[in-house]
Design an enzyme around this catalytic site. Structure first.
Site, PDB file in Angstrom:
ATOM      1  N   LYS A 294      31.478  -3.698 -12.156  1.00 39.70           N
ATOM      2  CA  LYS A 294      31.663  -4.635 -10.930  1.00 39.70           C
ATOM      3  C   LYS A 294      33.083  -4.091 -10.104  1.00 39.70           C
ATOM      4  CE  LYS A 294      28.118  -7.169 -11.118  1.00 39.70           C
ATOM      5  NZ  LYS A 294      26.866  -6.896 -10.189  1.00 39.70           N
TER       6      LYS A 294
ATOM      7  N   TYR B 191      31.303  -4.801 -18.255  1.00 32.70           N
ATOM      8  CA  TYR B 191      30.781  -5.160 -17.037  1.00 32.70           C
ATOM      9  C   TYR B 191      31.632  -5.454 -16.033  1.00 32.70           C
ATOM     10  CZ  TYR B 191      28.617  -8.965 -14.156  1.00 32.70           C
ATOM     11  OH  TYR B 191      27.948  -9.844 -13.214  1.00 32.70           O
TER      12      TYR B 191
END
Lengths: 247, 431
Positions: A156, A152
């Site tokens: 990002k 993740y």
């Protein structure tokens, strides 16, 4: 009158932004995956706003081939676009991503590559117009790779870097690019966490910060603001030490 | 995960706590028992489900429809009464019935069939529910109105969340001209003074409630302040009002409410200067004095507190309330806010609804263990002898026997309980 397109509109943070913009009289085009929930949100906004325009389109944003048509639909519905908020996403399970490459690639597709697609299309349209704000939700998780959620985080991190480049490209073209880096937010996406403690913020607190950042045409905004300090420290821990930490 | 009710008692663990934001979704699969949990403002375990699953409904907070012309509002069950007022009050509408805090959800207001200062003219919250949807664990969605599926409506209003998940509801609002109230405060010197006032002002004001000094004894027993109000008529100039609500800042290790502070507060509050005659007051301090300090429940310390609310039928009210206050003032424990009010004789709609004609008394007690429970046993005896009832939403301790007296239709009600739903309260008083 502001014309605002929101991708991932049913996410808790985006929905709270929609309510705040709606209260200011903005016209909204909401994109989300789940049609009944999208209709529920639109209905809610109509009751609250009683007049300003709310249009919806359902789409799976992981599929980038439909993105351009969504911008066309938004322009047709609103008569133009002033602000684009990109807020969809998933919080993949890190262990599952390590065990399955497919899961990891899927997480990268949803949380990073679909952003690249939407941001490129938004940038080209607003650049041609010579005015507007592009705002996307990245994360504090993208500031440094950590074992607890680096898939993740990497997605990002890519979003943050891409936004930085875009901001540089559009700086003298009249288009502002706003990077939002929320910390821990109490939303359904983080339902499996125990949310005690001072670090957790409500979706509406973060939404308030986003609406303000868009208005100010800010560059990079940590929400709540104290995360800037936390991430400043975390970014500056030497890798030699950091690699042994459990954060 | 640990979720508590407003009085922070009992402390129980839940298997799962799910934020329920989508009213279109089916209930989660499994064998575990479910219970909706809104803002957790009840004082006990009606909103808790030890070892089971809580569906937190606060994120299910969308409006569905509002007709400005007729005041009909349809909203999801997780919308709070404050949300509703924020939307409708600037448009000239008000809640038909409101409890003493705005921080309750629509679903919670229905499931506990809450009441307010205007019970004698408007009945309970449930009287103003025109429609609701109940999601059952078999996937069925039951739409209930006063004409259709009436039995389900009567089971669900005041049904403590046990008949299934209330996904949305429609209520009829009342028109107002502005957010202000015309109010009057009248001091009374003892309980006889209360009864005299109650007989005198009832007809003039739709909202009446009394604060009672629960410490005063002897000839002063039951002294207090009678507070009445009605919505203010239209006026060109209104006073300004800015809402400030500081948060109670810390968790004291013990209750700050003790016999010393209680005495001092009650004496000061009784003798506080009252505005002469009729005054204009914003509706927030009138209806929601306790919303003025966020997390005020922490004042009772980590051990939490109890609330005790009963209703006594009209024929035993006078002697009964006197007997209750005698025991409370003699105990040296009690609360800042003891509240006394006469309910009217509008029959409740819900099978388990609390309000019935007569006098209702409500007050908080710090949790002092056995000493508190001994006092409750004495109060229970008075309530039982008077033919009175206790309020499940305010209870963390009533014995099964008191529950049966308080909810005489409970056996009829059990037929409507969803097999997947249960609560700590229900298991405590029926098993």
């Amino acid at each position: 009158m502001q014309r605002i397109v929101i991708f991932g509109a049913t996410s808790a943070i985006a929905a709270a932004c929609a309510r705040r913009w709606n209260a200011l009289g903005a016209n909204l085009f909401l994109v989300g995956r789940d049609t009944p929930r999208l209709e529920t949100l639109a209905e809610d906004l109509r009751v609250r706003g009683g007049g300003s325009k709310v249009a919806v389109a359902s789409a799976d944003l992981a599929d980038t081939s439909g993105h351009d048509a969504l911008f066309d639909a938004a322009e047709a519905a609103l008569g133009g676009i002033d602000v684009v908020l990109i807020a969809h996403g998933t919080l993949p399970d890190q262990a599952a991503c390590e065990a399955s490459l497919d899961t990891a690639m899927e997480a990268i597709q949803v949380n990073a590559l679909s952003y690249v697609s939407l941001l490129t299309l938004a940038a080209n349209r607003l650049e041609a117009k010579g005015d507007g704000v592009i705002c996307a939700i990245s994360s504090v998780a993208g500031d440094r790779g950590r074992k607890s959620n680096y898939v993740y985080g990497a997605a990002k991190g890519m979003v943050s870097l891409f936004l930085g480049g875009l901001r540089n490209r559009l700086a003298d073209k009249g288009v502002a690019v706003v990077t939002i880096k929320p910390g821990f937010v109490d939303t359904p996406m983080t339902a499996s966490f125990d949310k005690g403690g001072l670090l957790w913020a409500s979706a509406d607190t973060v939404a308030k910060g986003i609406v303000s950042a868009v208005k100010r045409r800010a560059d990079v905004v940590y929400l709540p603001g104290f995360w800037w300090l936390i991430m400043f420290i975390i970014r500056h821990i030497p890798e030699r030490i950091f690699k042994r930490l459990s954060l | 995960m640990s979720v508590t009710s407003w009085n922070r008692l009992p402390r129980v663990e839940h298997d799962r706590v799910i934020d329920w934001s989508n009213r279109h979704a089916e209930l989660p699969d499994g064998e575990d028992k479910l219970l909706a949990h809104g803002l957790g403002r009840s004082y006990g375990d009606v909103c808790l489900n030890e070892g089971g699953t809580l569906l937190r409904t606060r994120a299910m907070d969308h409006y569905i429809a509002f007709d400005r012309a007729t005041g009909r509002l349809r909203a999801e069950a997780g919308v709070s009464l404050k949300d509703i007022l924020d939307l409708v009050l600037p448009q000239g509408w008000f809640l038909p019935v409101t409890p003493g805090t705005r921080y309750v959800t629509l679903g919670g207001a229905i499931a506990n069939d809450v009441h307010g200062k205007n019970h004698h003219v408007m009945g309970n919250f449930g009287h103003h529910v025109t429609r609701l949807e109940l999601l059952r664990s078999d996937g069925q969605r039951v739409e209930c109105t006063p004409e259709q599926n009436t039995d389900w409506l009567e089971a669900t209003i005041g049904g403590l969340g046990l008949t299934g998940l209330i996904t949305w509801a429609e209520i009829q609002l009342v028109p107002v001209a502005n957010p202000f109230m015309v109010v009057e405060n009248i001091r009374f010197r003892n309980l006889d003074g209360f009864w005299a006032q109650d007989a005198a002002v009832d007809a003039e004001y739709p909202y009446t409630v009394s604060w009672v000094d629960c410490v005063a004894s002897g000839r002063q027993r039951g002294r207090g302040i009678f507070m009445v109000g009605r919505h203010a008529p239209p006026q060109a100039d209104l006073p300004g009002h800015t809402e400030r609500a500081p948060t109670f800042p810390f968790d004291p290790p013990f209750s700050l409410i003790n016999s010393l502070s209680l005495n001092a507060f009650n004496v000061a509050y009784y003798h506080r200067p009252l505005p002469k005659g009729i005054a204009l007051q914003h509706h927030v301090p009138f209806f929601y004095p306790l919303d003025g300090v966020r997390e005020w429940n922490r004042v009772y310390g980590r051990r939490g507190f109890y609330q005790y609310q009963c209703v006594l039928p009209p024929e035993t009210s006078r002697a009964g309330i006197d007997a209750l206050l005698e025991r409370i003032s003699g105990s040296g424990t009690g609360s800042f806010l003891a509240v006394l009010k006469m309910f009217g004789d509008i029959p409740s709609r819900g099978m388990l609804s609390f309000p019935t004609a007569g006098a209702t008394l409500a007050l908080d007690f710090p949790n002092l263990g056995d000493r508190t429970h001994k006092l409750f046993a004495e109060l229970d005896a008075v309530v039982r002898d008077c033919g009175g009832r206790l309020y499940p939403a305010k209870d963390a301790r009533m014995p099964a026997e008191m529950f049966r007296l308080s909810c005489p239709r409970w056996e009829e009600f059990t037929a409507f309980i969803d097999p997947r739903f249960s609560s700590s309260f229900w298991r405590r008083v029926t098993e």
